[in-house]
Design an enzyme around this catalytic site. Structure first.
Site, PDB file in Angstrom:
ATOM      1  N   ASP A  46      37.499  -5.658  96.010  1.00 11.97           N
ATOM      2  CA  ASP A  46      38.283  -4.456  96.423  1.00 11.97           C
ATOM      3  C   ASP A  46      39.743  -4.823  95.984  1.00 11.97           C
ATOM      4  O   ASP A  46      40.329  -5.727  96.685  1.00 11.97           O
ATOM      5  CB  ASP A  46      38.138  -4.294  97.808  1.00 11.97           C
ATOM      6  N   TYR A  51      48.412  -3.746  95.056  1.00 15.20           N
ATOM      7  CA  TYR A  51      48.310  -5.116  95.346  1.00 15.20           C
ATOM      8  C   TYR A  51      48.803  -6.109  94.142  1.00 15.20           C
ATOM      9  O   TYR A  51      49.138  -7.419  94.348  1.00 15.20           O
ATOM     10  CB  TYR A  51      47.049  -5.646  95.471  1.00 15.20           C
ATOM     11  N   LYS A  76      42.548   1.172  93.755  1.00 14.24           N
ATOM     12  CA  LYS A  76      43.122   2.629  94.381  1.00 14.24           C
ATOM     13  C   LYS A  76      44.553   3.034  93.868  1.00 14.24           C
ATOM     14  O   LYS A  76      45.068   2.290  93.169  1.00 14.24           O
ATOM     15  CB  LYS A  76      43.437   2.359  95.734  1.00 14.24           C
ATOM     16  N   HIS A 109      44.908   6.093  97.776  1.00 11.39           N
ATOM     17  CA  HIS A 109      45.308   5.029  98.719  1.00 11.39           C
ATOM     18  C   HIS A 109      45.484   5.762 100.087  1.00 11.39           C
ATOM     19  O   HIS A 109      45.146   5.164 101.204  1.00 11.39           O
ATOM     20  CB  HIS A 109      46.163   4.231  98.192  1.00 11.39           C
TER      21      HIS A 109
HETATM   22  P1  NAD Z   1      41.199  -9.161 107.145  1.00 15.62           P
HETATM   23  O1  NAD Z   1      40.777  -8.422 108.338  1.00 15.62           O
HETATM   24  O2  NAD Z   1      40.178  -9.482 105.946  1.00 15.62           O
HETATM   25  O3  NAD Z   1      41.948 -10.571 107.560  1.00 15.62           O
HETATM   26  C1  NAD Z   1      42.233 -11.449 106.413  1.00 15.62           C
HETATM   27  C2  NAD Z   1      42.805 -12.709 107.495  1.00 15.62           C
HETATM   28  O4  NAD Z   1      42.088 -13.145 108.280  1.00 15.62           O
HETATM   29  C3  NAD Z   1      43.066 -13.820 106.238  1.00 15.62           C
HETATM   30  O5  NAD Z   1      44.393 -13.987 105.585  1.00 15.62           O
HETATM   31  C4  NAD Z   1      43.073 -14.984 107.123  1.00 15.62           C
HETATM   32  O6  NAD Z   1      44.210 -15.046 107.821  1.00 15.62           O
HETATM   33  C5  NAD Z   1      41.956 -14.390 108.099  1.00 15.62           C
HETATM   34  N1  NAD Z   1      40.632 -14.911 107.802  1.00 15.62           N
HETATM   35  C6  NAD Z   1      39.983 -14.640 107.051  1.00 15.62           C
HETATM   36  N2  NAD Z   1      38.520 -14.986 107.068  1.00 15.62           N
HETATM   37  C7  NAD Z   1      38.789 -15.948 108.145  1.00 15.62           C
HETATM   38  C8  NAD Z   1      37.630 -16.808 108.901  1.00 15.62           C
HETATM   39  N3  NAD Z   1      36.451 -16.812 108.266  1.00 15.62           N
HETATM   40  N4  NAD Z   1      38.111 -17.425 110.025  1.00 15.62           N
HETATM   41  C9  NAD Z   1      39.588 -17.368 110.326  1.00 15.62           C
HETATM   42  N5  NAD Z   1      40.218 -16.548 109.485  1.00 15.62           N
HETATM   43  C10 NAD Z   1      40.022 -15.903 108.641  1.00 15.62           C
HETATM   44  O7  NAD Z   1      42.376  -8.275 106.441  1.00 15.62           O
HETATM   45  P2  NAD Z   1      42.920  -7.472 105.369  1.00 15.62           P
HETATM   46  O8  NAD Z   1      43.127  -8.491 104.084  1.00 15.62           O
HETATM   47  O9  NAD Z   1      44.185  -6.683 105.557  1.00 15.62           O
HETATM   48  O10 NAD Z   1      41.724  -6.524 104.985  1.00 15.62           O
HETATM   49  C11 NAD Z   1      40.785  -6.845 104.086  1.00 15.62           C
HETATM   50  C12 NAD Z   1      40.902  -6.086 102.761  1.00 15.62           C
HETATM   51  O11 NAD Z   1      40.850  -4.797 102.980  1.00 15.62           O
HETATM   52  C13 NAD Z   1      42.075  -6.150 101.941  1.00 15.62           C
HETATM   53  O12 NAD Z   1      42.033  -7.440 101.384  1.00 15.62           O
HETATM   54  C14 NAD Z   1      42.101  -5.216 100.948  1.00 15.62           C
HETATM   55  O13 NAD Z   1      41.079  -5.222  99.991  1.00 15.62           O
HETATM   56  C15 NAD Z   1      41.578  -4.342 102.193  1.00 15.62           C
HETATM   57  N6  NAD Z   1      42.639  -3.069 102.652  1.00 15.62           N
HETATM   58  C16 NAD Z   1      42.762  -1.886 102.481  1.00 15.62           C
HETATM   59  C17 NAD Z   1      43.986  -1.199 102.891  1.00 15.62           C
HETATM   60  C18 NAD Z   1      43.865   0.193 102.562  1.00 15.62           C
HETATM   61  O14 NAD Z   1      45.185   0.896 102.894  1.00 15.62           O
HETATM   62  N7  NAD Z   1      43.198   0.907 102.151  1.00 15.62           N
HETATM   63  C19 NAD Z   1      44.861  -1.607 103.741  1.00 15.62           C
HETATM   64  C20 NAD Z   1      44.634  -3.238 104.147  1.00 15.62           C
HETATM   65  C21 NAD Z   1      43.830  -3.781 103.454  1.00 15.62           C
END
Ligand code: NAD
Length: 278
Positions: A46, A51, A76, A109
């Site tokens: 994704d 990004y 997106k 988005h």
């Molecule tokens: P997430 O909830 O996936 O959290 C990521 C963070 O959690 C990492 O940076 C790390 O610090 C921690 N983490 C990950 N795995 C872990 C583990 N096993 N143990 C402990 N800590 C851990 O947050 P995100 O990156 O914001 O969201 C995931 C994806 O969603 C993004 O990469 C993106 O692709 C998507 N996204 C979309 C939008 C949108 O507006 N459409 C906005 C934000 C994110």
């Protein structure tokens, strides 16, 4: 290698229920991170124009030796490319950056209803879909009112709605609306960007199931039927996050996690976000 179930979208396209998200993965780290994810077994990536790592995602997939059809790819439309003509042009740029002919899923988005009408943008998405350049089209950060306008004023029901969901923001009403209309929910920031992982309830459940808090939270999403793509640049955590298909949370434990809801966002509110971050 873990077997990730697929979800069938409303047009018959199959999407792996768990993927790998690359928001906040720096461009210079992206080829390595996506390569690791693919080696570990992720088959769904994704990304987004926002990004600034589409090009590197494309490189990692091209170098992986996997067939194009083996990796489900989402991107997106950027917030400054809304409107019919701008969306068509930007979509071409996304395909070029990813070095592909056809994308699996392309999303608006943000609704940005205060800036410009997303209905016009969606009509460009319908064109892209009709031309076969996207296997499916959807939206992100749409609330019920935004979705209802698309249902009322356009032809194609979005295949997915990608929204912020985690145990502190459970979004029950929006998940129910999506389900009622055949729209698959994708939960972004499924781990609350790490913020939910120190919760006592999740720590206790992790002990009960001999899993980690992250695995318990991701499993909760999977059992709710949502699609998730947690982000981590560490291969150990990537392995941990995909290793969630060998246990099942009980109904009572699912409810206990849902009860953590505080309607607390970590991201922008789609009702007020204008596309220009503070
Ligand atoms: P997430 O909830 O996936 O959290 C990521 C963070 O959690 C990492 O940076 C790390 O610090 C921690 N983490 C990950 N795995 C872990 C583990 N096993 N143990 C402990 N800590 C851990 O947050 P995100 O990156 O914001 O969201 C995931 C994806 O969603 C993004 O990469 C993106 O692709 C998507 N996204 C979309 C939008 C949108 O507006 N459409 C906005 C934000 C994110």
């Amino acid at each position: 290698m873990a077997t990730v179930r697929t979800v069938t979208l409303n047009n018959g396209v199959e999407i792996p229920q768990l993927g790998f998200g690359v928001f906040l993965v720096k461009p210079e780290e992206t080829v390595e991170a996506v390569t690791s994810a693919l080696e570990i077994g992720y088959r769904h990536i994704d990304t987004a124009e926002m990004y600034q790592n589409e090009r590197e995602v494309g490189t990692a997939i091209a170098q992986s030796g996997l067939k194009r059809s083996e990796v489900f790819l989402t991107s997106k439309l950027n917030n400054d490319k809304i409107g019919f003509d701008a969306a068509l042009f930007a979509f071409g740029e996304t395909l070029a950056a990813l070095r592909i002919e056809q994308i699996d899923l392309f999303l608006i988005h943000w609704p940005l209803a205060t800036v410009r009408d997303f209905v016009e943008t969606w009509k460009a998405f319908e064109r892209i879909y009709a031309e076969g350049r996207a296997r499916s089209i959807g939206v992100s950060n749409f609330h019920i009112g935004h979705l209802q306008r698309l249902l009322d004023e356009t032809e194609i029901t979005p295949a997915v709605n990608q929204i912020e969901v985690h145990p502190y923001l459970t979004q029950e009403a929006l998940l129910a609306f999506d389900a009622e209309h055949g729209i698959a929910t994708e939960a972004w920031s499924p781990l609350g960007r790490g913020a939910v992982l120190s919760d006592r309830v999740l720590a206790d459940l992790a002990t009960t199931y001999a899993k980690t808090p992250a695995q318990v939270v991701l499993r909760w999403h999977i059992q709710r039927g949502s699609i998730v793509f947690p982000k981590s640049v560490h291969p150990g955590r990537m392995r941990e996050n995909i290793d969630i298909f060998d246990f099942e949370l009980s109904t009572a434990d699912m409810e206990q996690i849902s009860a953590l809801n505080q309607d607390e966002r970590i991201g922008f509110d789609p009702e007020t976000f204008t596309g220009i971050p503070d």
